[in-house]
Design an enzyme around this catalytic site. Structure first.
Site, mmCIF file in Angstrom:
data_model
loop_
_atom_site.group_PDB
_atom_site.id
_atom_site.type_symbol
_atom_site.label_atom_id
_atom_site.label_comp_id
_atom_site.label_asym_id
_atom_site.label_seq_id
_atom_site.Cartn_x
_atom_site.Cartn_y
_atom_site.Cartn_z
ATOM 1 N N ARG A 73 0.826 -1.217 0.000
ATOM 2 C CA ARG A 73 0.000 0.000 0.000
ATOM 3 C C ARG A 73 0.853 1.258 0.000
ATOM 4 O O ARG A 73 0.525 2.245 -0.645
ATOM 5 C CB ARG A 73 -0.899 0.018 1.251
ATOM 6 C CG ARG A 73 -2.026 -0.957 1.190
ATOM 7 C CD ARG A 73 -2.720 -1.059 2.506
ATOM 8 N NE ARG A 73 -1.778 -1.497 3.532
ATOM 9 C CZ ARG A 73 -2.109 -1.877 4.743
ATOM 10 N NH1 ARG A 73 -3.360 -1.839 5.115
ATOM 11 N NH2 ARG A 73 -1.202 -2.274 5.609
ATOM 12 N N SER A 117 -7.833 -3.850 7.163
ATOM 13 C CA SER A 117 -8.878 -4.597 7.881
ATOM 14 C C SER A 117 -9.010 -4.081 9.305
ATOM 15 O O SER A 117 -10.115 -4.024 9.849
ATOM 16 C CB SER A 117 -8.533 -6.090 7.927
ATOM 17 O OG SER A 117 -8.520 -6.625 6.637
#
Ligand code: PNS
Length: 160
Positions: free
Chosen positions: A90, A129
């Site tokens: 990311r 998450s």
């Protein structure tokens, strides 16, 4: 046949994971998304629940299989005769950790397991998450982050 594993916790699966899954499935002939059964953590969803969620979320992708594993990724990969692990990156903050795991896995496997990194779509570069779990725990809106059927399941876990 070019096969790869995409290992992870997927607790819960996010649009960022699904973006990586779709792109990896377009690169490899067969992609096995495999959920780590981590006995040292208390997950939001059981491994069985996560398998079912991932099956539902990837049902449009015929070359994607869902599985789970315990122990070392290298042992699981060698058992399956798969030699590529896919991971999403990311941001630079992911890099050091991912590099360490990739190099350790390569060493542990005697050079038999390589890691292929896909850069996460910028749209999802902030997403994790753990932030989805935290937002949901306060009944915040997670509909931009996970598929609609997952939104309901996450809220249920927090009693909403
Ligand atoms: O989604 P995550 O939690 O970032 O995934 C991490 C995962 C499951 C890929 C990683 O923790 C893993 O492969 N664990 C299995 C144990 C192992 O093989 N560790 C590598 C040696 S350091």
């Amino acid at each position: 046949m070019r096969a790869a594993i995409y290992p992870g916790s997927f607790d819960p699966v996010t649009f960022g994971h699904l973006d990586i899954i779709e792109r990896a499935a377009a690169i490899f002939d067969e992609l096995t998304v495999s959920i780590l059964n981590n006995t040292t953590k208390t997950p939001l969803f059981s491994v069985e629940e996560r398998v079912n969620i991932l099956k539902e979320a990837t049902k449009h992708l015929p070359n994607v299989k869902i599985d789970s594993f315990s122990g070392l990724l290298v042992d699981y990969a060698m058992q399956k005769d798969i030699h590529v692990s896919v991971r999403g990156l990311r941001a630079i903050t992911d890099f050091e950790y991912e590099l360490q795991i990739a190099q350790t896995n390569n060493k542990l496997s005697g050079g038999s397991l390589d890691t292929v990194f896909l850069t996460t779509n910028l749209e999802y570069s902030y997403l994790s998450s753990s932030s989805v779990r935290e937002i949901a725990s306060f009944h915040g809106d997670i509909s931009q982050f996970v598929p609609a059927f997952v939104v309901e399941k996450v809220y249920e876990k927090f009693g909403f």
